[in-house]
Design a protein around this motif. Structure first.
Motif, PDB file in Angstrom:
ATOM      1  N   ARG A   1       9.572  51.151  42.671  1.00 33.56           N
ATOM      2  CA  ARG A   1      10.466  51.852  43.592  1.00 33.56           C
ATOM      3  C   ARG A   1      11.940  51.687  43.192  1.00 33.56           C
ATOM      4  NH1 ARG A   1       9.855  53.762  48.708  1.00 33.56           N
ATOM      5  NH2 ARG A   1       7.872  54.422  47.835  1.00 33.56           N
ATOM      6  N   THR A   2      12.318  50.497  42.769  1.00 31.27           N
ATOM      7  CA  THR A   2      13.716  50.264  42.403  1.00 31.27           C
ATOM      8  C   THR A   2      14.132  51.146  41.235  1.00 31.27           C
ATOM      9  OG1 THR A   2      13.569  47.964  43.136  1.00 31.27           O
ATOM     10  CG2 THR A   2      15.400  48.516  41.700  1.00 31.27           C
ATOM     11  N   ALA A   3      13.297  51.236  40.193  1.00 27.15           N
ATOM     12  CA  ALA A   3      13.623  52.071  39.022  1.00 27.15           C
ATOM     13  C   ALA A   3      13.762  53.531  39.428  1.00 27.15           C
ATOM     14  CB  ALA A   3      12.551  51.914  37.946  1.00 27.15           C
ATOM     15  N   VAL A   4      12.880  54.013  40.306  1.00 28.71           N
ATOM     16  CA  VAL A   4      12.931  55.406  40.767  1.00 28.71           C
ATOM     17  C   VAL A   4      14.242  55.664  41.517  1.00 28.71           C
ATOM     18  CG1 VAL A   4      11.873  57.101  42.318  1.00 28.71           C
ATOM     19  CG2 VAL A   4      10.437  55.692  40.851  1.00 28.71           C
ATOM     20  N   MET A   5      14.615  54.734  42.397  1.00 26.49           N
ATOM     21  CA  MET A   5      15.843  54.903  43.175  1.00 26.49           C
ATOM     22  C   MET A   5      17.073  54.881  42.269  1.00 26.49           C
ATOM     23  SD  MET A   5      14.981  52.534  46.519  1.00 26.49           S
ATOM     24  CE  MET A   5      16.505  52.906  47.380  1.00 26.49           C
ATOM     25  N   GLU A   6      17.081  53.992  41.264  1.00 26.58           N
ATOM     26  CA  GLU A   6      18.219  53.921  40.342  1.00 26.58           C
ATOM     27  C   GLU A   6      18.349  55.197  39.520  1.00 26.58           C
ATOM     28  OE1 GLU A   6      18.461  49.072  39.540  1.00 26.58           O
ATOM     29  OE2 GLU A   6      17.410  50.373  38.115  1.00 26.58           O
ATOM     30  N   LEU A   7      17.208  55.685  39.004  1.00 27.76           N
ATOM     31  CA  LEU A   7      17.238  56.915  38.203  1.00 27.76           C
ATOM     32  C   LEU A   7      17.677  58.109  39.060  1.00 27.76           C
ATOM     33  CD1 LEU A   7      13.992  56.481  36.080  1.00 27.76           C
ATOM     34  CD2 LEU A   7      16.329  56.507  35.205  1.00 27.76           C
ATOM     35  N   ARG A   8      17.183  58.159  40.292  1.00 20.27           N
ATOM     36  CA  ARG A   8      17.544  59.274  41.182  1.00 20.27           C
ATOM     37  C   ARG A   8      19.051  59.284  41.450  1.00 20.27           C
ATOM     38  NH1 ARG A   8      17.997  60.133  46.731  1.00 20.27           N
ATOM     39  NH2 ARG A   8      17.485  62.294  47.358  1.00 20.27           N
ATOM     40  N   ALA A   9      19.622  58.114  41.728  1.00 20.08           N
ATOM     41  CA  ALA A   9      21.067  58.026  41.978  1.00 20.08           C
ATOM     42  C   ALA A   9      21.854  58.451  40.739  1.00 20.08           C
ATOM     43  CB  ALA A   9      21.430  56.593  42.384  1.00 20.08           C
ATOM     44  N   GLU A  10      21.385  58.009  39.582  1.00 21.42           N
ATOM     45  CA  GLU A  10      22.054  58.348  38.318  1.00 21.42           C
ATOM     46  C   GLU A  10      22.014  59.854  38.060  1.00 21.42           C
ATOM     47  OE1 GLU A  10      21.148  57.683  33.590  1.00 21.42           O
ATOM     48  OE2 GLU A  10      20.514  56.115  34.988  1.00 21.42           O
ATOM     49  N   TYR A  11      20.842  60.473  38.293  1.00 19.06           N
ATOM     50  CA  TYR A  11      20.704  61.917  38.055  1.00 19.06           C
ATOM     51  C   TYR A  11      21.587  62.713  39.019  1.00 19.06           C
ATOM     52  CZ  TYR A  11      16.497  60.683  35.360  1.00 19.06           C
ATOM     53  OH  TYR A  11      15.633  60.147  34.444  1.00 19.06           O
ATOM     54  N   LEU A  12      21.593  62.327  40.285  1.00 23.94           N
ATOM     55  CA  LEU A  12      22.414  63.022  41.276  1.00 23.94           C
ATOM     56  C   LEU A  12      23.895  62.956  40.896  1.00 23.94           C
ATOM     57  CD1 LEU A  12      20.632  61.812  44.535  1.00 23.94           C
ATOM     58  CD2 LEU A  12      20.763  64.192  43.750  1.00 23.94           C
ATOM     59  N   LEU A  13      24.308  61.825  40.382  1.00 27.71           N
ATOM     60  CA  LEU A  13      25.699  61.656  39.967  1.00 27.71           C
ATOM     61  C   LEU A  13      26.029  62.571  38.786  1.00 27.71           C
ATOM     62  CD1 LEU A  13      28.102  59.938  40.855  1.00 27.71           C
ATOM     63  CD2 LEU A  13      27.427  58.222  39.186  1.00 27.71           C
ATOM     64  N   LYS A  14      25.109  62.640  37.820  1.00 25.22           N
ATOM     65  CA  LYS A  14      25.326  63.505  36.647  1.00 25.22           C
ATOM     66  C   LYS A  14      25.359  64.977  37.034  1.00 25.22           C
ATOM     67  CE  LYS A  14      23.446  60.485  33.040  1.00 25.22           C
ATOM     68  NZ  LYS A  14      22.325  60.265  32.087  1.00 25.22           N
ATOM     69  N   LEU A  15      24.575  65.335  38.067  1.00 26.55           N
ATOM     70  CA  LEU A  15      24.540  66.732  38.521  1.00 26.55           C
ATOM     71  C   LEU A  15      25.674  67.049  39.496  1.00 26.55           C
ATOM     72  CD1 LEU A  15      20.682  67.018  39.067  1.00 26.55           C
ATOM     73  CD2 LEU A  15      22.016  68.212  37.321  1.00 26.55           C
ATOM     74  N   GLU A  16      26.527  66.047  39.763  1.00 29.87           N
ATOM     75  CA  GLU A  16      27.693  66.195  40.645  1.00 29.87           C
ATOM     76  C   GLU A  16      27.293  66.555  42.083  1.00 29.87           C
ATOM     77  OE1 GLU A  16      30.481  68.850  38.832  1.00 29.87           O
ATOM     78  OE2 GLU A  16      30.763  67.585  37.066  1.00 29.87           O
ATOM     79  N   ARG A  17      26.124  66.068  42.474  1.00 36.76           N
ATOM     80  CA  ARG A  17      25.693  66.214  43.881  1.00 36.76           C
ATOM     81  C   ARG A  17      26.124  64.930  44.594  1.00 36.76           C
ATOM     82  NH1 ARG A  17      19.620  68.489  42.872  1.00 36.76           N
ATOM     83  NH2 ARG A  17      19.315  67.760  45.026  1.00 36.76           N
ATOM     84  N   TYR A  18      27.435  64.864  44.841  1.00 39.91           N
ATOM     85  CA  TYR A  18      28.068  63.607  45.207  1.00 39.91           C
ATOM     86  C   TYR A  18      27.618  63.042  46.560  1.00 39.91           C
ATOM     87  CZ  TYR A  18      31.082  64.502  41.206  1.00 39.91           C
ATOM     88  OH  TYR A  18      31.555  64.726  39.936  1.00 39.91           O
ATOM     89  N   GLU A  19      27.431  63.910  47.546  1.00 38.60           N
ATOM     90  CA  GLU A  19      27.022  63.409  48.871  1.00 38.60           C
ATOM     91  C   GLU A  19      25.653  62.740  48.807  1.00 38.60           C
ATOM     92  OE1 GLU A  19      27.251  66.160  52.075  1.00 38.60           O
ATOM     93  OE2 GLU A  19      29.326  66.737  51.650  1.00 38.60           O
TER      94      GLU A  19
END
Length: 832
Positions: free
Chosen positions: A220-238
C-alpha cells in the motif's frame, strides 16, 4: 551421447547426482568409485566425481579429472555442463558460458543447462544473450509465471521497455481467473508493470493503471507514493496535495513527503508570500502532533531574520528541556548560513546566563528538568565551538569541562572531549579520553567502535584489535581480525590499512586495501544467487534496483578511499623500491629510531613465532575451519610482503586506478593520482587527460599547478621522441601554461599571487624544487615562513613537515620547523 551403463550402475549414477545435490560428498564419491571400478572411462561419472572433488576444495584435481572426462566422452552434455560449473566456481564466467553453450548444442532441451547459462549471461550483463535464453526457457515452460517475468526483466534491462510491458500484458491475457488478493507474486508483478509504464514516459496511463491496483495491491505504501508522484508530474496539484497529506498521516517524520507536499501546494521558499503559507502549514502539523519533530525543524531551513529567531528559540528550548543528545547534529546544516549560525550562537550563549529558579511554577525550570537543560546547553555549545564552521577550541574545552563537572560519567560528554583533543592535534589524549568514555558503558557497540577508531588513528593497532574483540567471535579462524574480515567490517579494515601506511608498514597496509578490493568482488559475485531467487520469490522491483546498484558498485566511498591509498603505496614503491625491504629502509633511520624499529621487529617476530606454534598445535588436532564449518585455507602472505615485492608497481596500481577513474571520474583525488601513475609510466596523453579532468573539476586546486609544471617539464624532455600525432594533440589541448613562458618565471608568478595560501605555497615550493634542486635552502626558509600565515591549519602544517621529509632536509631544519609549529599548536602531537 552419454556412454550407456547397466541397470545397477545407472542406479548408482543417479545416487551420485542425488548425493552431490544433498551435499553428501563422501557417499557420492564412494558410489562414483564403484561405477569407475567397472567402467574406468565413463565420462559422466568422472565429471560428477570432479564436481564433488571441487566442492571439497580440491579444485586442481577436479579440473584435471573433468578434462579426462571430456576426452573420454566429448558428446556428453553432462561433461560439458560440469566443465562449465567448475569454471563458474572459480569465477571464470566467459569460459563457463562457452562450456554451457557446447552442452546446449548436444542437449538443447535441457532446462538446467539453459537456466545456468541465463544466470551467467545476466551476471555478465550480456542482455541480448539473456533475452535469447529466457525466450527458450519460456517456450519450454510457459505455465510458470517466473519465466514470463524473467523475460520481461531481460527486455527491461536491455532497454526495450515496450517489449517488457508486452510480455507482462501477454501473460495476464493467459490467466483464466484473476489471482487472489493474497498473491504476493501477482501484487509485485503488477507494480513492476506500472513502473515500466512510468519509465516509458506515459505518466497518465501509469496513473490509470495504478488506480486499478489501489485497493488490491499488498504494498500500500508504494502505491500511495507512486500515485502522489504521478499526480504531481501531471500537475493535478489538489489531488497531489491530498495524496501527500495521506502519506504524512502514515509517516509524519519522513521529510520527502513534506517536500512533495510543498511542491503540490506550489510553494516557493524564495517567495515571501510562500514562506508565510509554509510557516502556517508546518504550524498546523506541529499543533496536530505534539511529539512531531519534522514540522518544527523543517521551517528553520527557509525562515529568515526575526522569524527564524522566533522559531529556532522555542525549538532549541524544547530539545534542551528534553535533553535530546542529537540536537546539534540535527541543526548544524543551518550553519551554512552565517546569519543563522550567529543567531543560534547568540541564543544558546544567552541561555547560560539565564537565572534558573528551582521550585518555580514553570515546570521547565523545576529541579531535574532545569539541570538537564543546563547540561544540554553546555553540551551544545561545546559541539558548536568544536564544529569547523564555528571553531574555537578554547571555548569548546571550557564548555565541555563544565558539562563534565555536572555529569562526569556521561559517555556523550567524554566523546565530545575526545573529539576536541583530536582537533587540537593531540591524538594520544583523544584516544585516552575516548577509551575512558568506552569504559563508562562497555555494553555499547557504538562507543566501542569509536574507541577502536581513535586507537587506529593513534597507530595503536594491537589495542584497537583488542577493543574490537569485545564484540567479535574470537573463536573463528584468524581470531578477531579474521572475524572482522568475515563480517566485511570495511571501516576497520580501511582505518587499519591507513594506520599501517602512516607507519610505513606498506605490506600490511596494502594487504588491508586488497581486502577491501576483495570485499567488493564478493559483493559483485553475491548477486549471482539473486538472479534466480528474486524471480522465484517475485521480488522483481527490488531485483532490478539491485542490478542497477551493482552496475555502479565501485562508486562506493569505501572503495574510493581504499583504492586511493593503495595507489599511493604503489607510487611510493615505484619511486623507492627499497621500501619493500625493511632492512634497507631501516638504514636510513637515525640511531634512536633504528633502536625503536629493532625493538618493534623483535616483538613482531616473537608474536609470529608464538602464533606459528599455536597454529601448529591446532593443526595437529584438526584442520582449521571457518564459521560455516568448511575447511579454511591458510593465508600464504599474512604480512603482505609478496604484495609489495612486486617488480611492476605502476602496472599493479592499475588494478585499483582503473575502476577508480571509471566509476569516480568526478573525484579530484582520483584524477590527481591518475596523473601521478601515468606520468611515471610516460603515458603523456593519459596523464594529460587526468590533468584536464582536474582542471574542469577544481581549477583552483594547488596540486594542479604543480602537476601542470611537471607535465610541461616532462613534455620538454621527451618532445623529440613523441609521435607527431601525439605531439599535435598535446599542443592543442595543453593550454595551462603558455608555451612561450619559462617555467621558473611562471612558478614565481604563482607563488607571488598566492602568498597567503599555505596549500598553494606548498605546491609552488615543490615545483621550484623540481625545477631547481639547488633552491632547497630557500625552499626550507620559505616553508618555515608559511607557519606565520594567519589562516594556516594544523593539517596544512603537518603537510609542510612531510615536505621537509620529502626533500631530505637536515634534522636541524625539521626541529626548527617543529619548534615554531609547537608555539602555534601546543597540543599537536606530531610536533612534539
Amino acid at each position: 551421447m552419454p556412454q550407456p551403463l547397466a541397470s545397477k550402475e545407472n542406479s548408482l549414477f543417479r545416487s551420485v547426482v542425488k548425493n552431490y545435490e544433498s551435499k553428501q560428498y563422501k557417499k557420492g564419491l564412494k558410489a562414483a568409485e564403484q561405477i569407475l571400478r567397472k567402467h574406468p572411462n565413463h565420462g559422466d561419472t568422472q565429471a560428477m566425481k570432479a564436481l564433488i572433488l571441487n566442492s571439497q576444495g580440491q579444485a586442481d584435481e577436479a579440473f584435471a579429472l573433468a578434462k579426462i572426462a571430456l576426452k573420454n566422452d566429448m558428446r556428453s552434455h553432462v561433461c560439458w555442463h560440469v566443465y562449465g560449473l567448475l569454471y563458474r566456481s572459480v569465477k571464470n564466467y566467459e569460459e563457463a558460458i562457452k562450456a554451457y553453450k557446447f552442452a546446449l548444442k548436444i542437449e538443447p532441451d535441457s532446462n538446467n543447462i539453459l537456466r545456468d547459462l541465463a544466470l551467467l549471461q545476466v551476471q555478465m550483463r550480456d542482455y541480448q544473450g539473456y533475452i535469447q535464453s529466457r525466450t527458450l526457457m519460456l517456450k519450454t515452460r510457459s505455465q510458470q509465471r517466473q519465466n514470463w517475468t524473467g523475460l520481461a526483466v531481460a527486455y527491461h534491462l536491455a532497454g526495450d521497455l515496450k517489449e517488457a510491458e508486452n510480455i507482462l500484458v501477454t501473460y495476464e491475457g493467459t490467466l483464466k481467473s484473476t489471482p487472489p488478493k493474497t498473491d504476493i507474486e501477482h501484487s509485485e508483478a503488477s507494480l513492476y508493470k506500472n513502473t515500466i509504464i512510468a519509465e516509458l514516459g506515459d505518466v497518465k496511463r501509469a496513473l490509470d493503471h495504478l488506480e486499478s491496483l489501489y485497493k488490491i495491491n499488498l504494498d500500500r505504501t508504494a502505491v500511495m507514493e507512486l500515485r502522489a508522484e504521478y499526480l504531481l508530474k501531471l500537475e493535478r496539484y489538489e489531488e497531489a496535495e491530498k495524496a501527500y497529506r495521506a502519506l504524512i498521516d502514515r509517516n509524519n517524520e519522513y521529510r520527502e513527503y513534506y517536500d512533495g507536499l510543498e511542491r503540490a501546494m506550489q510553494l516557493d521558499r524564495s517567495s515571501e508570500e510562500s514562506r508565510s503559507k509554509l510557516k502556517g502549514l508546518y504550524e498546523e502539523y506541529a499543533a496536530k502532533f505534539e511529539r512531531l519533530d519534522a514540522a518544527r525543524r523543517i521551517p528553520l531551513d527557509f525562515l529568515e531574520g526575526d522569524e527564524f529567531k522566533a522559531a529556532v528559540d522555542p525549538y532549541l528550548r524544547r530539545m534542551f528541556n528534553k535533553g535530546v543528545p542529537s540536537t546539534f547534529p540535527n541543526i548544524k546544516a543551518l550553519y551554512a548560513d552565517p546569519s543563522k549560525k550567529a543567531t543560534i550562537e547568540e541564543l544558546v550563549t544567552g541561555y547560560t546566563s539565564e537565572k534558573k529558579v528551582n521550585g518555580s511554577a514553570d515546570a521547565s525550570t523545576n529541579g531535574e528538568v532545569s539541570e538537564r537543560f543546563d547540561q544540554s546547553v553546555l553540551y551544545f555549545l561545546a559541539q558548536h565551538y568544536n564544529y569547523h564552521l564555528s571553531r574555537d577550541l578554547k571555548k569548546a574545552t571550557e564548555y565541555i569541562d563544565k558539562a563534565l563537572e555536572l555529569n562526569p560519567k556521561s559517555v556523550d560528554y567524554n566523546m565530545t572531549k575526545a573529539r576536541i583533543w583530536k582537533h587540537l592535534g593531540n591524538t594520544n589524549k583523544a584516544t585516552e579520553t575516548m577509551e575512558h568514555a568506552r569504559q563508562l558503558d562497555e555494553k555499547d557497540r557504538y562507543i566501542n567502535t569509536k574507541s577502536a577508531k581513535y586507537q587506529l588513528r593513534a597507530d595503536q593497532n594491537e589495542a584497537a584489535l583488542k577493543t574490537m574483540s569485545k564484540f567479535t567471535r574470537n573463536e573463528t579462524h584468524g581470531g578477531p581480525l579474521g572475524d572482522l574480515h568475515d563480517m566485511q567490517c570495511m571501516w576497520y579494515i580501511t582505518e587499519d590499512g591507513e594506520s599501517y601506511l602512516r607507519q610505513r608498514n606498506l605490506g600490511l597496509a596494502l594487504k588491508r586495501f586488497n581486502s577491501i578490493y576483495d570485499i567488493f568482488d564478493i559483493w559483485q559475485d553475491d548477486q549471482f544467487d539473486f538472479h534466480s531467487f528474486s524471480l522465484r520469490k517475485g521480488q522483481i522491483r527490488a531485483y532490478v534496483d539491485m542490478i542497477k546498484w551493482e552496475d555502479h558498485l565501485r562508486q562506493h566511498p569505501m572503495f574510493t578511499r581504499a583504492a586511493v591509498s593503495a595507489v599511493r603505496i604503489f607510487i611510493l614503491l615505484a619511486d623507492d623500491p627499497s621500501l619493500a625491504n625493511k632492512k634497507e629502509n631501516e638504514e636510513n633511520l637515525d640511531p634512536a629510531e633504528r633502536k625503536k624499529a629493532a625493538k618493534k621487529a623483535r616483538k613482531e617476530q616473537e608474536k609470529l613465532e608464538k602464533e606459528a606454534a599455536e597454529k601448529k598445535a591446532a593443526a595437529a588436532k584438526k584442520p582449521p575451519t571457518g564459521a560455516d564449518g568448511e575447511p579454511k585455507k591458510e593465508d600464504p602472505d599474512p604480512k603482505g610482503e609478496k604484495l609489495i615485492q612486486t617488480k611492476q608497481p605502476l602496472e599493479d596500481a592499475m588494478k585499483f586506478l582503473t575502476p577508480l577513474l571509471e566509476f569516480s571520474p568526478k573525484n579530484v583525488e582520483a584524477q590527481i593520482l591518475g596523473f601521478e601513475v601515468f606520468i611515471r609510466r610516460n603515458k603523456l596523453l593519459l596523464a594529460l587527460k587526468c590533468l584536464l579532468a582536474t582542471t574542469s573539476l577544481d581549477p583552483e586546486n594547488p596540486t594542479l599547478h604543480e602537476q601542470a609544471i611537471r607535465f610541461r617539464h616532462a613534455l620538454d624532455n621527451s618532445a623529440a621522441s613523441l609521435p607527431p600525432k601525439v605531439s599535435e594533440v598535446i599542443t592543442a589541448q595543453f593550454t595551462l601554461i603558455p608555451a612561450s613562458q619559462p617555467l621558473p618565471a611562471f612558478n614565481d608568478a604563482f607563488l607571488k599571487s598566492h602568498s597567503e595560501s599555505p596549500p598553494a605555497l606548498h605546491a609552488g615550493l615543490k615545483a621550484r624544487y623540481l625545477l631547481d634542486p639547488a633552491s632547497k635552502a630557500q625552499n626550507e626558509k620559505d616553508l618555515l615562513a608559511t607557519l606565520d600565515l594567519p589562516d594556516i591549519s594544523f593539517e596544512e602544517a603537518k603537510k609542510g613537515l612531510a615536505l621537509l621529509a620529502e626533500w631530505g632536509s637536515e634534522k636541524g631544519v625539521k626541529d626548527e620547523y617543529k619548534e615554531k609549529a609547537r608555539g602555534k599548536w601546543t597540543e599537536g602531537g606530531v610536533f612534539q
